[in-house]
Design a protein around this motif. Structure first.
Motif, PDB file in Angstrom:
ATOM      1  N   GLU A 133       8.820  -2.774  -7.581  1.00 44.19           N
ATOM      2  CA  GLU A 133       9.960  -3.034  -6.693  1.00 44.19           C
ATOM      3  C   GLU A 133      10.808  -1.776  -6.524  1.00 44.19           C
ATOM      4  OE1 GLU A 133      12.141  -6.335  -8.297  1.00 44.19           O
ATOM      5  OE2 GLU A 133      10.429  -7.687  -8.062  1.00 44.19           O
ATOM      6  N   LEU A 134      11.047  -1.069  -7.626  1.00 44.45           N
ATOM      7  CA  LEU A 134      11.827   0.164  -7.556  1.00 44.45           C
ATOM      8  C   LEU A 134      11.096   1.236  -6.748  1.00 44.45           C
ATOM      9  CD1 LEU A 134      13.185   0.368 -11.201  1.00 44.45           C
ATOM     10  CD2 LEU A 134      14.486  -0.179  -9.127  1.00 44.45           C
ATOM     11  N   ALA A 135       9.789   1.297  -6.886  1.00 42.36           N
ATOM     12  CA  ALA A 135       9.012   2.281  -6.126  1.00 42.36           C
ATOM     13  C   ALA A 135       9.133   2.022  -4.627  1.00 42.36           C
ATOM     14  CB  ALA A 135       7.553   2.251  -6.570  1.00 42.36           C
ATOM     15  N   TYR A 136       9.000   0.761  -4.240  1.00 45.49           N
ATOM     16  CA  TYR A 136       9.144   0.429  -2.819  1.00 45.49           C
ATOM     17  C   TYR A 136      10.545   0.757  -2.317  1.00 45.49           C
ATOM     18  CZ  TYR A 136       4.631  -1.931  -2.708  1.00 45.49           C
ATOM     19  OH  TYR A 136       3.295  -2.215  -2.749  1.00 45.49           O
ATOM     20  N   CYS A 179       9.175   9.533 -15.294  1.00 45.68           N
ATOM     21  CA  CYS A 179       8.556   9.057 -14.059  1.00 45.68           C
ATOM     22  C   CYS A 179       7.954  10.252 -13.342  1.00 45.68           C
ATOM     23  CB  CYS A 179       9.611   8.375 -13.172  1.00 45.68           C
ATOM     24  SG  CYS A 179       8.907   7.730 -11.648  1.00 45.68           S
ATOM     25  N   VAL A 180       6.690  10.150 -13.011  1.00 47.61           N
ATOM     26  CA  VAL A 180       5.976  11.210 -12.301  1.00 47.61           C
ATOM     27  C   VAL A 180       5.541  10.655 -10.954  1.00 47.61           C
ATOM     28  CG1 VAL A 180       4.006  12.757 -12.356  1.00 47.61           C
ATOM     29  CG2 VAL A 180       5.182  12.158 -14.481  1.00 47.61           C
ATOM     30  N   LEU A 207       6.276  -4.100 -15.081  1.00 48.56           N
ATOM     31  CA  LEU A 207       5.451  -3.539 -14.017  1.00 48.56           C
ATOM     32  C   LEU A 207       5.952  -3.995 -12.649  1.00 48.56           C
ATOM     33  CD1 LEU A 207       3.002  -2.121 -12.813  1.00 48.56           C
ATOM     34  CD2 LEU A 207       1.661  -4.151 -13.377  1.00 48.56           C
ATOM     35  N   CYS A 208       6.276  -5.280 -12.519  1.00 52.55           N
ATOM     36  CA  CYS A 208       6.805  -5.794 -11.251  1.00 52.55           C
ATOM     37  C   CYS A 208       8.114  -5.099 -10.892  1.00 52.55           C
ATOM     38  CB  CYS A 208       7.006  -7.303 -11.329  1.00 52.55           C
ATOM     39  SG  CYS A 208       5.456  -8.224 -11.346  1.00 52.55           S
ATOM     40  N   HIS A 209       8.973  -4.895 -11.886  1.00 47.18           N
ATOM     41  CA  HIS A 209      10.239  -4.193 -11.662  1.00 47.18           C
ATOM     42  C   HIS A 209       9.969  -2.759 -11.198  1.00 47.18           C
ATOM     43  CE1 HIS A 209      14.320  -2.702 -13.387  1.00 47.18           C
ATOM     44  NE2 HIS A 209      14.404  -2.930 -12.095  1.00 47.18           N
ATOM     45  N   ALA A 210       9.024  -2.084 -11.844  1.00 46.62           N
ATOM     46  CA  ALA A 210       8.681  -0.705 -11.473  1.00 46.62           C
ATOM     47  C   ALA A 210       8.180  -0.634 -10.034  1.00 46.62           C
ATOM     48  CB  ALA A 210       7.635  -0.149 -12.431  1.00 46.62           C
ATOM     49  N   GLY A 257       0.778  -1.223   0.000  1.00 47.57           N
ATOM     50  CA  GLY A 257       0.000   0.000   0.000  1.00 47.57           C
ATOM     51  C   GLY A 257       0.814   1.279   0.000  1.00 47.57           C
ATOM     52  N   LYS A 258       2.141   1.188   0.098  1.00 49.06           N
ATOM     53  CA  LYS A 258       2.950   2.403   0.073  1.00 49.06           C
ATOM     54  C   LYS A 258       2.963   3.029  -1.312  1.00 49.06           C
ATOM     55  CE  LYS A 258       6.979   2.543   1.987  1.00 49.06           C
ATOM     56  NZ  LYS A 258       8.320   2.166   2.468  1.00 49.06           N
ATOM     57  N   ALA A 259       3.021   2.217  -2.346  1.00 46.68           N
ATOM     58  CA  ALA A 259       2.988   2.708  -3.717  1.00 46.68           C
ATOM     59  C   ALA A 259       1.654   2.305  -4.323  1.00 46.68           C
ATOM     60  CB  ALA A 259       4.137   2.111  -4.527  1.00 46.68           C
ATOM     61  N   VAL A 260       1.055   3.207  -5.082  1.00 47.82           N
ATOM     62  CA  VAL A 260      -0.244   2.937  -5.689  1.00 47.82           C
ATOM     63  C   VAL A 260      -0.117   3.119  -7.190  1.00 47.82           C
ATOM     64  CG1 VAL A 260      -2.658   3.645  -5.816  1.00 47.82           C
ATOM     65  CG2 VAL A 260      -1.439   3.763  -3.638  1.00 47.82           C
ATOM     66  N   LEU A 261      -0.475   2.101  -7.930  1.00 49.57           N
ATOM     67  CA  LEU A 261      -0.457   2.150  -9.385  1.00 49.57           C
ATOM     68  C   LEU A 261      -1.798   2.672  -9.876  1.00 49.57           C
ATOM     69  CD1 LEU A 261       0.854   1.382 -12.094  1.00 49.57           C
ATOM     70  CD2 LEU A 261      -0.232  -0.855 -11.821  1.00 49.57           C
TER      71      LEU A 261
END
Length: 66
Positions: free
Chosen positions: A23-26, A58-59, A18-21, A4-8
Motif C-alpha cells: 500500500e505504501l509503495a503504491y 528500503c531499496v 507485506l500488505c502495508h508495504a 503492476g506498478k510495484a513489483v515484489l
C-alpha cells in the motif's frame, strides 16, 4: 491503484506487514515520479519507521546486479 506498478521480488515479512508495504509503495508511486527512487524509498522507510519503530531499510530501483 494500478496493478503492476510495484513489483515484489523477495520478502520474509508477515502478510499484514507485506500488505502495508505494498500500500505504501503504491502511495509513494502516486506521490513521486517513478524515476525518483530516492524519494520513494525515503517515503516508505519513514512510514515503516513510524509504524514499526526505527531501523528499517528500503531499496527502490530497477537495476540490481549480482
Amino acid at each position: 491503484m494500478l496493478e503492476g506498478k510495484a513489483v515484489l521480488r523477495e520478502t520474509d515479512m508477515p502478510e499484514a506487514m507485506l500488505c502495508h508495504a505494498m500500500e505504501l509503495a503504491y502511495k509513494a508511486l502516486d506521490l513521486h515520479e517513478v524515476s525518483d527512487c530516492q524519494s520513494i524509498a525515503r517515503y516508505i522507510k519513514q512510514k515503516f519507521d513510524d509504524a514499526y519503530g526505527p531501523a528499517w531499510h528500503c531499496v527502490v530501483g530497477k537495476d540490481f546486479g549480482s
